[in-house]
Scaffold this active site. Structure first.
Site, PDB file in Angstrom:
ATOM      1  N   GLU A   1       0.836  -1.208   0.000  1.00 12.50           N
ATOM      2  CA  GLU A   1       0.000   0.000   0.000  1.00 12.50           C
ATOM      3  C   GLU A   1       0.868   1.255   0.000  1.00 12.50           C
ATOM      4  O   GLU A   1       1.996   1.247   0.519  1.00 12.50           O
ATOM      5  CB  GLU A   1      -0.895  -0.015   1.251  1.00 12.50           C
ATOM      6  CG  GLU A   1      -1.791   1.211   1.363  1.00 12.50           C
ATOM      7  CD  GLU A   1      -2.884   1.085   2.418  1.00 12.50           C
ATOM      8  OE1 GLU A   1      -2.804   0.173   3.269  1.00 12.50           O
ATOM      9  OE2 GLU A   1      -3.819   1.907   2.388  1.00 12.50           O
TER      10      GLU A   1
ATOM     11  N   ASN B   1     -12.328  -1.021  -0.755  1.00  9.39           N
ATOM     12  CA  ASN B   1     -11.614  -1.582   0.398  1.00  9.39           C
ATOM     13  C   ASN B   1     -12.304  -1.103   1.676  1.00  9.39           C
ATOM     14  O   ASN B   1     -12.599   0.094   1.811  1.00  9.39           O
ATOM     15  CB  ASN B   1     -10.166  -1.073   0.394  1.00  9.39           C
ATOM     16  CG  ASN B   1      -9.418  -1.404   1.681  1.00  9.39           C
ATOM     17  OD1 ASN B   1      -8.940  -2.526   1.844  1.00  9.39           O
ATOM     18  ND2 ASN B   1      -9.320  -0.456   2.597  1.00  9.39           N
ATOM     19  N   GLU B   2     -12.583  -2.025   2.573  1.00  9.77           N
ATOM     20  CA  GLU B   2     -13.201  -1.673   3.862  1.00  9.77           C
ATOM     21  C   GLU B   2     -14.294  -0.611   3.665  1.00  9.77           C
ATOM     22  O   GLU B   2     -14.274   0.463   4.286  1.00  9.77           O
ATOM     23  CB  GLU B   2     -12.143  -1.217   4.877  1.00  9.77           C
ATOM     24  CG  GLU B   2     -11.147  -2.319   5.185  1.00  9.77           C
ATOM     25  CD  GLU B   2     -10.236  -2.089   6.398  1.00  9.77           C
ATOM     26  OE1 GLU B   2     -10.219  -0.963   6.936  1.00  9.77           O
ATOM     27  OE2 GLU B   2      -9.546  -3.044   6.795  1.00  9.77           O
TER      28      GLU B   2
ATOM     29  N   TYR C   1      -6.840  -8.608  11.624  1.00 13.70           N
ATOM     30  CA  TYR C   1      -5.587  -8.213  12.289  1.00 13.70           C
ATOM     31  C   TYR C   1      -5.599  -8.698  13.730  1.00 13.70           C
ATOM     32  O   TYR C   1      -6.668  -8.798  14.345  1.00 13.70           O
ATOM     33  CB  TYR C   1      -5.437  -6.690  12.283  1.00 13.70           C
ATOM     34  CG  TYR C   1      -5.091  -6.138  10.910  1.00 13.70           C
ATOM     35  CD1 TYR C   1      -3.787  -6.171  10.441  1.00 13.70           C
ATOM     36  CD2 TYR C   1      -6.080  -5.603  10.091  1.00 13.70           C
ATOM     37  CE1 TYR C   1      -3.463  -5.679   9.178  1.00 13.70           C
ATOM     38  CE2 TYR C   1      -5.766  -5.111   8.823  1.00 13.70           C
ATOM     39  CZ  TYR C   1      -4.453  -5.147   8.370  1.00 13.70           C
ATOM     40  OH  TYR C   1      -4.135  -4.669   7.126  1.00 13.70           O
TER      41      TYR C   1
ATOM     42  N   GLU D   1      -6.350  -8.963   3.916  1.00 13.05           N
ATOM     43  CA  GLU D   1      -5.322  -8.331   4.750  1.00 13.05           C
ATOM     44  C   GLU D   1      -5.302  -9.093   6.060  1.00 13.05           C
ATOM     45  O   GLU D   1      -6.352  -9.327   6.654  1.00 13.05           O
ATOM     46  CB  GLU D   1      -5.673  -6.864   5.062  1.00 13.05           C
ATOM     47  CG  GLU D   1      -5.610  -5.948   3.872  1.00 13.05           C
ATOM     48  CD  GLU D   1      -5.947  -4.488   4.230  1.00 13.05           C
ATOM     49  OE1 GLU D   1      -5.844  -4.099   5.404  1.00 13.05           O
ATOM     50  OE2 GLU D   1      -6.323  -3.759   3.303  1.00 13.05           O
TER      51      GLU D   1
ATOM     52  N   GLN E   1       2.109  -6.038   5.617  1.00 15.63           N
ATOM     53  CA  GLN E   1       2.307  -5.669   4.237  1.00 15.63           C
ATOM     54  C   GLN E   1       3.703  -6.099   3.785  1.00 15.63           C
ATOM     55  O   GLN E   1       4.487  -6.556   4.602  1.00 15.63           O
ATOM     56  CB  GLN E   1       2.126  -4.167   4.055  1.00 15.63           C
ATOM     57  CG  GLN E   1       0.736  -3.679   4.431  1.00 15.63           C
ATOM     58  CD  GLN E   1       0.423  -2.297   3.859  1.00 15.63           C
ATOM     59  OE1 GLN E   1       1.218  -1.707   3.137  1.00 15.63           O
ATOM     60  NE2 GLN E   1      -0.749  -1.762   4.219  1.00 15.63           N
TER      61      GLN E   1
END
Ligand code: AHR
Length: 491
Positions: free
Chosen positions: A27, A174-175, A247, A301, A352
């Site tokens: 990113e 995204n999100e 996460y 992710e 990432q």
């Protein structure tokens, strides 16, 4: 010492471990791109067409099956036209989400595709549906994939790429429940459907369209999205993939973990396995798509997200995170989950690639080092494309070993992880019907949970040869606290 018995059955196959389960994410955030993998062609840092040579070398050695770009939250502020044409003419924009820093757009679509080609990765573009339009995404698809003869494809040719990019993976936003537009599932479904309507096969490349899934195991988001998609519409464009994010936030800064904060962070990954099972069950409760078959579940992710050290971030970029043996253990646990749930997943991307969160590479000036997480992926590499095998263990609770196994032609690979910070494990693995004598073992381990690789000491944590005792169809291996072992059995 914890003693555990494990039984692996080569006749019970879970599914194929798609190489894409070992995917990655890059990113425009902190120093992931600029000063990370991209240094620019004029840089004194050795580079190939602007990409850091050492990064290319390390990533090629590991093999990156798929790479998602340009975000993350950045994706829903990104306008792809900003990143094409002569670099000197590209607009400078503010990076809205990530520190209001200046985005030079020096790394755009051509540079990303070139980077993917240099490291052998399949590109995955995350398109802007938050602040962008369906038209903008459609034009990007045509620019990338149409062979030639339209104005957009002619522009790509003029910009130096006569061959189409043939991008298969397209994420729509995204999100979208958060930074991607704060939409409800129904609002996002409408946005998805509008955009996907115009994303058709071009030049022989069939786009694999990916919708925004939940944060962690948010079943409500997924249920309402699929209800809006299946029940509220008579006609629908294809929907191939559904992408969740997961996460494990930590309560310590990267190198200040304690037994307690480490256990808490690593234990949280058991919720990922639950989430994969629950989300898959929910998706499967809706019809199979006539055009696209079963909707694929993606973990778009994932990774550790530690408390940030503000001083370090000021010097090294937002979300710069040191990577310790704990991160390698986290990666080992998660990759084992993906292998065991291989029949439910089509792609998973670590957050990432460089310098940000749970990174594979850390860079500084001309230096580039491989993190313990890099080595955890390297140890798992042999599982790619293998048949994931059933693994049963007599003891399975927090802190007990995590195991996955797979078979490829001529060999069985077993990965064993001891996530406990103080207790060694002794694991006796029975591999039904297999003579275990031809065994090769490797381990990644450090006694200090906060140990890491640094520019000065880049090889503090690297895989080393290990041993295991073998007897007929069993092998017994000693796993020190915080270790990942890989055993390869030649059949
Ligand atoms: O990976 C960092 C950020 O985490 C991404 O931009 C966003 O998608 C997620 O919240």
């Amino acid at each position: 010492m914890m003693k555990v018995d494990v039984v692996i059955d080569p006749h019970k196959e879970i599914g194929v471990i798609r190489p894409e389960l070992h995917g990655h994410f890059l990113e425009h955030l902190g120093s992931a791109v600029y000063d990370g993998v991209w240094v620019g062609p004029e840089s004194p840092v050795p580079n190939a067409r602007g990409v850091r040579t050492l990064a290319i070398e390390y990533l090629r050695r590991l093999g990156i099956p798929v790479l998602r770009w340009p975000g993350g939250c950045f994706a829903d502020t990104y306008h792809w036209r900003d990143g094409i044409g002569l670099p000197a003419n590209r607009p400078r924009r503010m990076n809205l989400w990530w520190g209001s820093s200046v985005e030079t757009n020096a790394f755009g679509t051509h540079e990303f595709i070139e980077f993917c080609r240099l490291i052998g990765a399949e590109p995955y573009l995350a398109a802007n549906i938050g602040s962008g339009t369906p038209e903008e995404i459609r034009d990007w698809l045509e620019y990338c994939n149409y062979p030639g003869g339209t104005s957009l494809s002619a522009e790509r040719v003029e910009n130096g790429s006569p061959d189409p990019f043939r991008v298969r993976f397209w994420g729509i936003g995204n999100e979208s429940w958060g930074c991607g537009g704060h939409m409800t599932p129904e609002e996002y479904c409408s946005a998805y459907v509008r955009a996907a309507t115009y994303l058709t096969p071009l030049g022989g490349t069939i786009p694999y369209l990916i919708a925004v899934g939940p944060e962690s195991n948010d079943i409500e988001w997924s249920r309402r999205f699929f209800e809006a998609y299946w029940n509220a519409r008579k006609y629908r464009p294809p929907l191939h993939g559904f992408a969740m994010h997961f996460y494990s936030w930590g309560k310590s800064t990267p190198t200040a973990y304690t037994n307690e904060t480490l256990r808490e962070q690593l234990n949280h990954f058991t919720a990922l396995e639950r989430a994969i099972i629950d989300q898959r069950t929910l998706i499967d409760s809706f019809p199979v798509h006539p055009q696209g078959g079963r909707v694929g579940l993606i973990v778009d992710e994932w990774g550790t997200w530690d408390l940030s050290d503000k001083e370090v971030e000021k010097q090294r970029g937002l979300f710069w995170q040191q990577n310790t043996i704990r991160d390698a253990i986290a990666a080992g646990l998660v990759l084992n989950i993906f292998h065991r749930q291989a029949d439910k997943l089509i792609m998973c991307n670590l957050a990432q690639l460089a310098n940000v969160l749970q990174a594979l590479l850390l860079t500084s000036g001309t230096s580039c080092i491989r993190t313990p997480t890099y080595y955890a992926f390297l140890l798992a590499r042999e599982h790619r494309g293998g048949r994931s095998l059933s693994v049963e263990q007599n003891f399975n609770q927090s802190g007990s070993p995590s195991v996955s196994a797979s078979e490829t032609t001529g060999s069985i690979t077993i990965t064993l992880v001891n996530p406990d910070p103080s207790l060694p494990h002794e694991v006796r693995c029975t591999v039904k019907g297999v003579d275990t004598r031809h065994l090769d073992a490797t381990i990644l381990h450090h006694d200090d949970m906060n140990a890491c690789n640094t520019i000065e000491h880049p090889d503090t944590i690297i895989p080393i040869p290990w041993t295991a005792e073998t007897e007929k169809e069993a092998l017994t291996i000693h796993l020190p606290p915080l270790s990942i072992a890989r055993c390869t059995l030649t059949l």
